[in-house]
Design a protein around this motif. Structure first.
Motif: not given
Length: 599
Positions: A398-419
């Motif tokens: 069984a697979r979980e479909l990506p929670r695409r509604s959270k994709a931008v938020l996850a990307g922003v969190i990662m970029l903020g952390t790296v920055g």
């Protein structure tokens, strides 16, 4: 001539060598070797404590790795990487790289290595790898080069780039700071970049053409042939297919997708296309084409229910048993969507059952038969109700479909952390922890799924490496080795002196830590320069370079450990590819230092 080492220092060197040999032989699991190493250190220091220490302080040293900031940082970075994957935030970058690799795999790898090297010159090594790691894992899952063939070369390129500037790694800053305190002039950001770039030009062909061939394909083999699911995709107003010919779209789809009796001419809304492919390829094709493989209203209901309840949408394979009411029905006449609120997006029929026109209804829909496998999407509780109510057997996978509604938020969190870590506003440990907490709070990563993000092997290995590094430093083993080296260097040429210093520091950094190598190696290099009448700067740079040549073991640097689980690497993979790279870098850097400083 330095005297004999203390028995603590001798024991520390024996434990380190024994651990290395055990890792290299590969007869025992990494976790077992790591735990045994910690146990030996703990028991040894309890009964034979370091001078001035109580027995319990030895236990604290042995187990300090489990609470060390480096381990916490690595775990936090793993959690954030998981957040990027489960939200689908990296899909666009992975698709772009996939197109480059499909055009030419070798060119794609070379461009990736160059980008990683250049990026890490300005950004700390760890954030750069954290950004690239999930992308290459996604790329491997999409049919690109196996992760096991790309991650070690990619990590090495990041480390080489980090070596090129004084701000590339925290270790570089530490070496330069210690040397300045000892009386050496300050070095600018790009002071030694040309020297490293010369070495990079020699190392890149090795990383590009040789290292991937030295690494096996560690991808877990499929235990069965992939099932092909058949579906009828409806063209919608917003579909990629609307107003276009199918032939111009097909090259942009996964290779496994096949269309049956494809229509000619421009496609129009409400047309239905018969297509088939494996589970993952079918999902990717449906997402790209923006068509509907099930009634639109039930798909909307599933998405809305997922948002309202903050639960994942699951895709499950279910086998039709002999007493199911679905036998001889088609999907439109089955009432599955109305009764259970789930969507069947594909049907797999075993080859032995294929053939015969009576399998299809007048409308061209496949009649469900015993043994068919349905690809069903919905909420977990609805899927269970469907399987129970219509006598279906849920299969594994069984697979979980990506929670695409959270994709931008996850990307922003990662970029903020790296920055924040890159510009030095926060240490990487603090920014990574903050990022992981935000991933939890915002729902990008679920608390009950943390175990999937973390690797027990990496956690225990990190803890053991920290304990070994501390015992080498605290026992005086590193200091004794440094004095022994200083005694013998007076008989060597300047080029050989640089090479030996670099190899010594490389040995320390691969088995202790970068910080230990920097703090021990820099004063020794400065002292040797004064004794031999050499300028201190090239010898200090030899220390700085040696601190960054941490390719030969997974315990040498935290990025080495980050890729270990994703690439399914063994200790010997690092030795096999890392030792030749270390020798290449030492030779080229030593020669370039001699030529640059006219020694």
């Amino acid at each position: 001539m330095p005297g004999l080492p203390s028995y603590h220092a001798l024991a520390a060197m024996v434990v380190t060598i024994a651990m290395f040999i055990a890792f290299a032989r590969g007869r025992m699991a990494v976790e077992i070797i790591s735990l045994l190493t910690i146990a030996v250190i703990a028991v040894g220091l309890y009964f034979f404590p370091l001078p001035g220490d109580a027995p319990t302080q030895g236990l604290q040293l042995a187990f300090s790795g489990f609470g060390h900031y480096a381990l916490i940082t690595i775990c936090a970075l793993m959690i954030m990487g998981r957040g990027l994957v489960v939200t689908g935030a990296l899909d666009p970058a992975a698709r772009l790289l996939e197109r480059v690799f499909k055009f030419n795999g070798q060119i794609g790898l070379l461009l990736s290595l160059c980008a990683a090297l250049l990026l890490s010159m300005a950004v700390n090594d760890t954030p750069v790898l954290v950004l690239l790691l999930p992308i290459f894992v996604q790329l491997a899952a999409r049919g690109g080069l196996p992760a096991s063939k790309t991650l070690i070369p990619l990590n090495a390129a990041v480390l080489i780039g980090g070596m090129a500037t004084t701000i590339g790694t925290s270790t570089n800053i530490l070496v330069v700071s210690i040397a300045r305190d000892l009386g050496m002039r300050s070095l600018s950001v790009f002071h030694f970049t040309p020297i490293v770039m010369v070495a990079a030009l020699v190392a890149l062909p090795y990383l590009w053409l040789v290292a991937p061939r030295m690494l096996g394909d560690n991808t877990v083999a499929q235990i069965h042939v992939k099932r092909r699911f058949h579906t009828r995709l409806r063209v919608t107003e917003g579909s990629t297919l609307n107003g276009r010919e199918l032939a111009e779209i097909i090259p942009r789809l996964p290779n496994e997708i096949e269309f049956h009796e494809p229509p000619l001419g421009l496609l129009k809304p409400q047309q239905r296309l018969a297509m088939s492919g494996p589970h993952d390829a079918l999902e990717e094709a449906i997402r790209f084409l923006r068509g509907e493989a099930a009634p639109g209203w039930v798909l909307d209901r599933i998405r809305q229910q997922s948002q309202d309840s903050s639960s994942d949408v699951m895709v499950v394979e279910m086998t039709v048993t002999g007493d199911s009411r679905l036998i001889n029905r088609t999907l439109p006449t089955s009432g599955i969507a109305d009764l259970y609120g789930v969507a069947v997006i594909g049907i797999h029929r075993p080859e032995r059952l294929l053939g015969g026109q009576d399998q299809y209804s007048a409308g061209g829909d496949l009649r469900i038969a015993e043994g068919d496998v349905l690809l069903v999407m919905g909420a977990p509780e609805d899927l269970e109700a469907f399987a129970r109510g219509d006598s279906l057997l849920q299969l594994e996978g069984a697979r979980e479909l990506p929670r695409r509604s959270k994709a931008v938020l996850a990307g922003v969190i990662m970029l903020g952390t790296v920055g924040l870590a890159s510009v030095g506003l926060l240490p990487i440990a603090i920014s990574a922890l903050a990022g992981a907490i935000l991933m939890f709070v915002t729902g990008c990563v679920k608390f009950d799924r943390v175990g999937r993000a973390l690797s027990a092997k990496v956690i225990v290995l990190v803890a053991a490496s920290i304990a070994v590094g501390r015992i080498i430093d605290d026992s005086g083993a590193a200091d004794w080795l440094g004095h022994l080296m200083a005694y013998g260097l007076q008989y060597l040429s300047p080029a050989a002196v640089l090479a030996v210093i670099m190899l010594f520091v490389t040995l320390l950094t691969n088995f202790a830590s970068n910080a230990t190598a920097a703090t021990v190696g820099t004063p020794i290099a400065f002292s040797i320069a004064q004794r031999l009448g050499l300028p201190p700067e090239p010898l200090v740079l030899a220390v700085l370079f040696g601190c960054n040549l941490c390719y030969a073991t997974p315990i040498a640097y935290q990025t080495n450990m980050l890729i270990m689980a994703e690439g399914s690497y063994e200790f010997k993979d690092y030795i096999r590819t890392g030792v030749p790279l270390v020798l290449i870098m030492v030779a080229v850097l030593s020669i370039t230092l001699v030529m640059t400083y006219h020694l």
